[in-house]
Scaffold this motif. Structure first.
Motif, PDB file in Angstrom:
ATOM      1  N   ARG A 314       0.839  -1.189   0.000  1.00 51.99           N
ATOM      2  CA  ARG A 314       0.000   0.000   0.000  1.00 51.99           C
ATOM      3  C   ARG A 314       0.880   1.247   0.000  1.00 51.99           C
ATOM      4  O   ARG A 314       1.959   1.289   0.588  1.00 51.99           O
ATOM      5  CB  ARG A 314      -0.958   0.006   1.191  1.00 51.99           C
ATOM      6  N   LYS A 317      -1.734   8.005  -0.046  1.00 57.43           N
ATOM      7  CA  LYS A 317      -1.858   9.268  -0.753  1.00 57.43           C
ATOM      8  C   LYS A 317      -2.659  10.240   0.107  1.00 57.43           C
ATOM      9  O   LYS A 317      -3.126   9.893   1.194  1.00 57.43           O
ATOM     10  CB  LYS A 317      -2.542   9.040  -2.105  1.00 57.43           C
ATOM     11  N   LYS A 322      -3.349   3.634  -2.144  1.00 65.08           N
ATOM     12  CA  LYS A 322      -3.144   2.887  -3.396  1.00 65.08           C
ATOM     13  C   LYS A 322      -2.669   1.478  -3.059  1.00 65.08           C
ATOM     14  O   LYS A 322      -1.709   1.304  -2.312  1.00 65.08           O
ATOM     15  CB  LYS A 322      -2.118   3.589  -4.283  1.00 65.08           C
ATOM     16  N   GLU A 324      -1.340  -2.174  -4.565  1.00 67.25           N
ATOM     17  CA  GLU A 324      -0.787  -2.918  -5.693  1.00 67.25           C
ATOM     18  C   GLU A 324      -0.656  -4.386  -5.278  1.00 67.25           C
ATOM     19  O   GLU A 324      -0.282  -4.679  -4.144  1.00 67.25           O
ATOM     20  CB  GLU A 324       0.579  -2.363  -6.086  1.00 67.25           C
ATOM     21  N   VAL A 355      -7.820   2.510  -3.620  1.00 67.43           N
ATOM     22  CA  VAL A 355      -7.691   2.463  -5.077  1.00 67.43           C
ATOM     23  C   VAL A 355      -6.754   1.329  -5.435  1.00 67.43           C
ATOM     24  O   VAL A 355      -5.597   1.297  -4.982  1.00 67.43           O
ATOM     25  CB  VAL A 355      -7.148   3.803  -5.640  1.00 67.43           C
ATOM     26  N   GLU A 357      -4.526  -0.805  -8.066  1.00 67.20           N
ATOM     27  CA  GLU A 357      -3.820  -0.629  -9.346  1.00 67.20           C
ATOM     28  C   GLU A 357      -3.109  -1.920  -9.717  1.00 67.20           C
ATOM     29  O   GLU A 357      -2.819  -2.752  -8.856  1.00 67.20           O
ATOM     30  CB  GLU A 357      -2.818   0.508  -9.246  1.00 67.20           C
TER      31      GLU A 357
END
Length: 357
Positions: A314, A317, A322, A324, A355, A357
């Motif tokens: 993580r 932000k 975020k 991944e 979020v 990604e």
């Protein structure tokens, strides 16, 4: 019982199978001690097992309901306030051997360490919470690469002596405070045999099914000592033999429970992997090098039905986190959507948007 069932029952024992109403300190008390050198991830290790937010867990730590200190092995752990003294009594002396040995390389023997402890006690007295750097400045120990190891050994010795523990956070900096000013000493004291029996029972009830060598690794005590402890409390535990290996667990496991689908995004150094000497029940041998290194660095992991299927990271932000992911095997798009449902709990814990990604 099969190896697949072992990994499932461990989820249940570690309070990962169902959402529960336990407080953060109750989770830590249940598990005995939770490895916590990665402070941010260690908080999520608690949060993944209850409904508390990161803020609520930080409040419990600041209020000394949860103590972060060196115990069991020479690394950070979370321990509940009600367990800190008896656990230090039994595990402190064995870990101290390592810290004293490290300090001797810089010319600090036990006598000198004890003199420093007296100085640290004066510095922190009156609920004065200071960072390690501030303490070293007061002790006139200059900051350098070599002296940083000395500073770590000095503070670890003070922790293991029961003198200091974590204080309240100073911004994003961790501080030290006097343990007795944060947690009152109990009126009664366990002897070594009683303490070891309590530690073993707590481990097998919260981490079982597990082996003697698993307990030896987690507790830091030798297999010989651990065997004696298990023999002493064996009648208070259940056991099962699989391929000539005995697994011990608490009486609370319901073997009649039906397995159900589960997804977990767990932190680095989580107890589900790090608390066992052998980890094959939860992660295939060929995948282990992608989840943790030989020198003990563990990554955040993704579990599907109690098995590690990948890793994640993580990045925080301003208005979201975020996420991944990296899966060990090719994962179909529709299956990924189901897996990503498992990260929602992390967003609730952080109280922010996720979020992927």
């Amino acid at each position: 019982m099969t190896h697949q069932e072992i990994s499932y029952y461990r989820l249940a024992a570690q309070k990962l199978l169902e959402t529960n109403s336990n407080s953060p300190q109750e989770i830590v008390h249940h598990l005995g001690a939770m490895q916590a050198q990665d402070y941010s991830m260690a908080k999520w290790a608690i949060g993944s097992r209850c409904n508390a937010t990161e803020k609520e867990i930080e409040e419990a730590i600041d209020a000394a309901k949860i103590i972060r200190t060196h115990i069991l092995r020479p690394t950070w752990h979370f321990v509940s306030a009600e367990d800190i003294y008896w656990m230090l009594d039994i595990s402190g002396p064995q870990v101290q051997k390592m810290t004293i040995s490290a300090a001797k390389k810089y010319g600090y023997d036990v006598q000198k360490l004890n003199q420093i402890n007296a100085a640290i006690e004066k510095l922190l007295s009156g609920n004065n919470h200071l960072t390690r750097e501030e303490i070293m400045q007061e002790l006139n120990i200059k900051k350098s690469s070599g002296q940083d190891f000395l500073a770590a050994a000095i503070m670890m010795h003070a922790e293991l002596e029961g003198l200091v523990c974590n204080g309240k956070m100073k911004g994003k900096q961790i501080t030290y405070a006097l343990l007795e000013e944060r947690v009152s000493k109990p009126k009664t004291k366990l002897n070594k045999e009683e303490g070891l029996a309590r530690l073993a029972k707590r481990y097998f009830e919260s981490h079982g099914p597990a082996t003697l060598l698993d307990f030896s690794w987690w507790s830091g005590f030798s297999p010989t000592i651990c065997k004696q402890i298990i023999n002493a409390i064996g009648l208070q535990l259940n056991s099962v033999a699989i391929e000539n290996q005995t697994y011990w667990f608490g009486n609370q496991i319901n073997k009649e429970n039906n397995f159900k689908e589960s997804i977990h995004f767990l932190p680095a150094f989580d107890e589900i992997l790090i608390s066992y000497k052998s980890r094959e029940a939860s992660i295939l041998l060929e995948h282990q090098s992608r989840a943790f290194t030989n020198n003990g660095i563990f990554k955040p992991i993704i579990l599907e039905n109690s098995k590690v299927i990948g890793t994640w990271k993580r990045t925080m932000k301003k208005d979201h986190a975020k996420i991944e992911t990296e899966f060990f095997n090719e994962t179909e798009s529709h299956k990924k959507a189901i897996l990503f449902e498992g990260i929602k709990a992390f967003g609730n814990y952080l109280e922010t948007k996720i979020v992927i990604e």
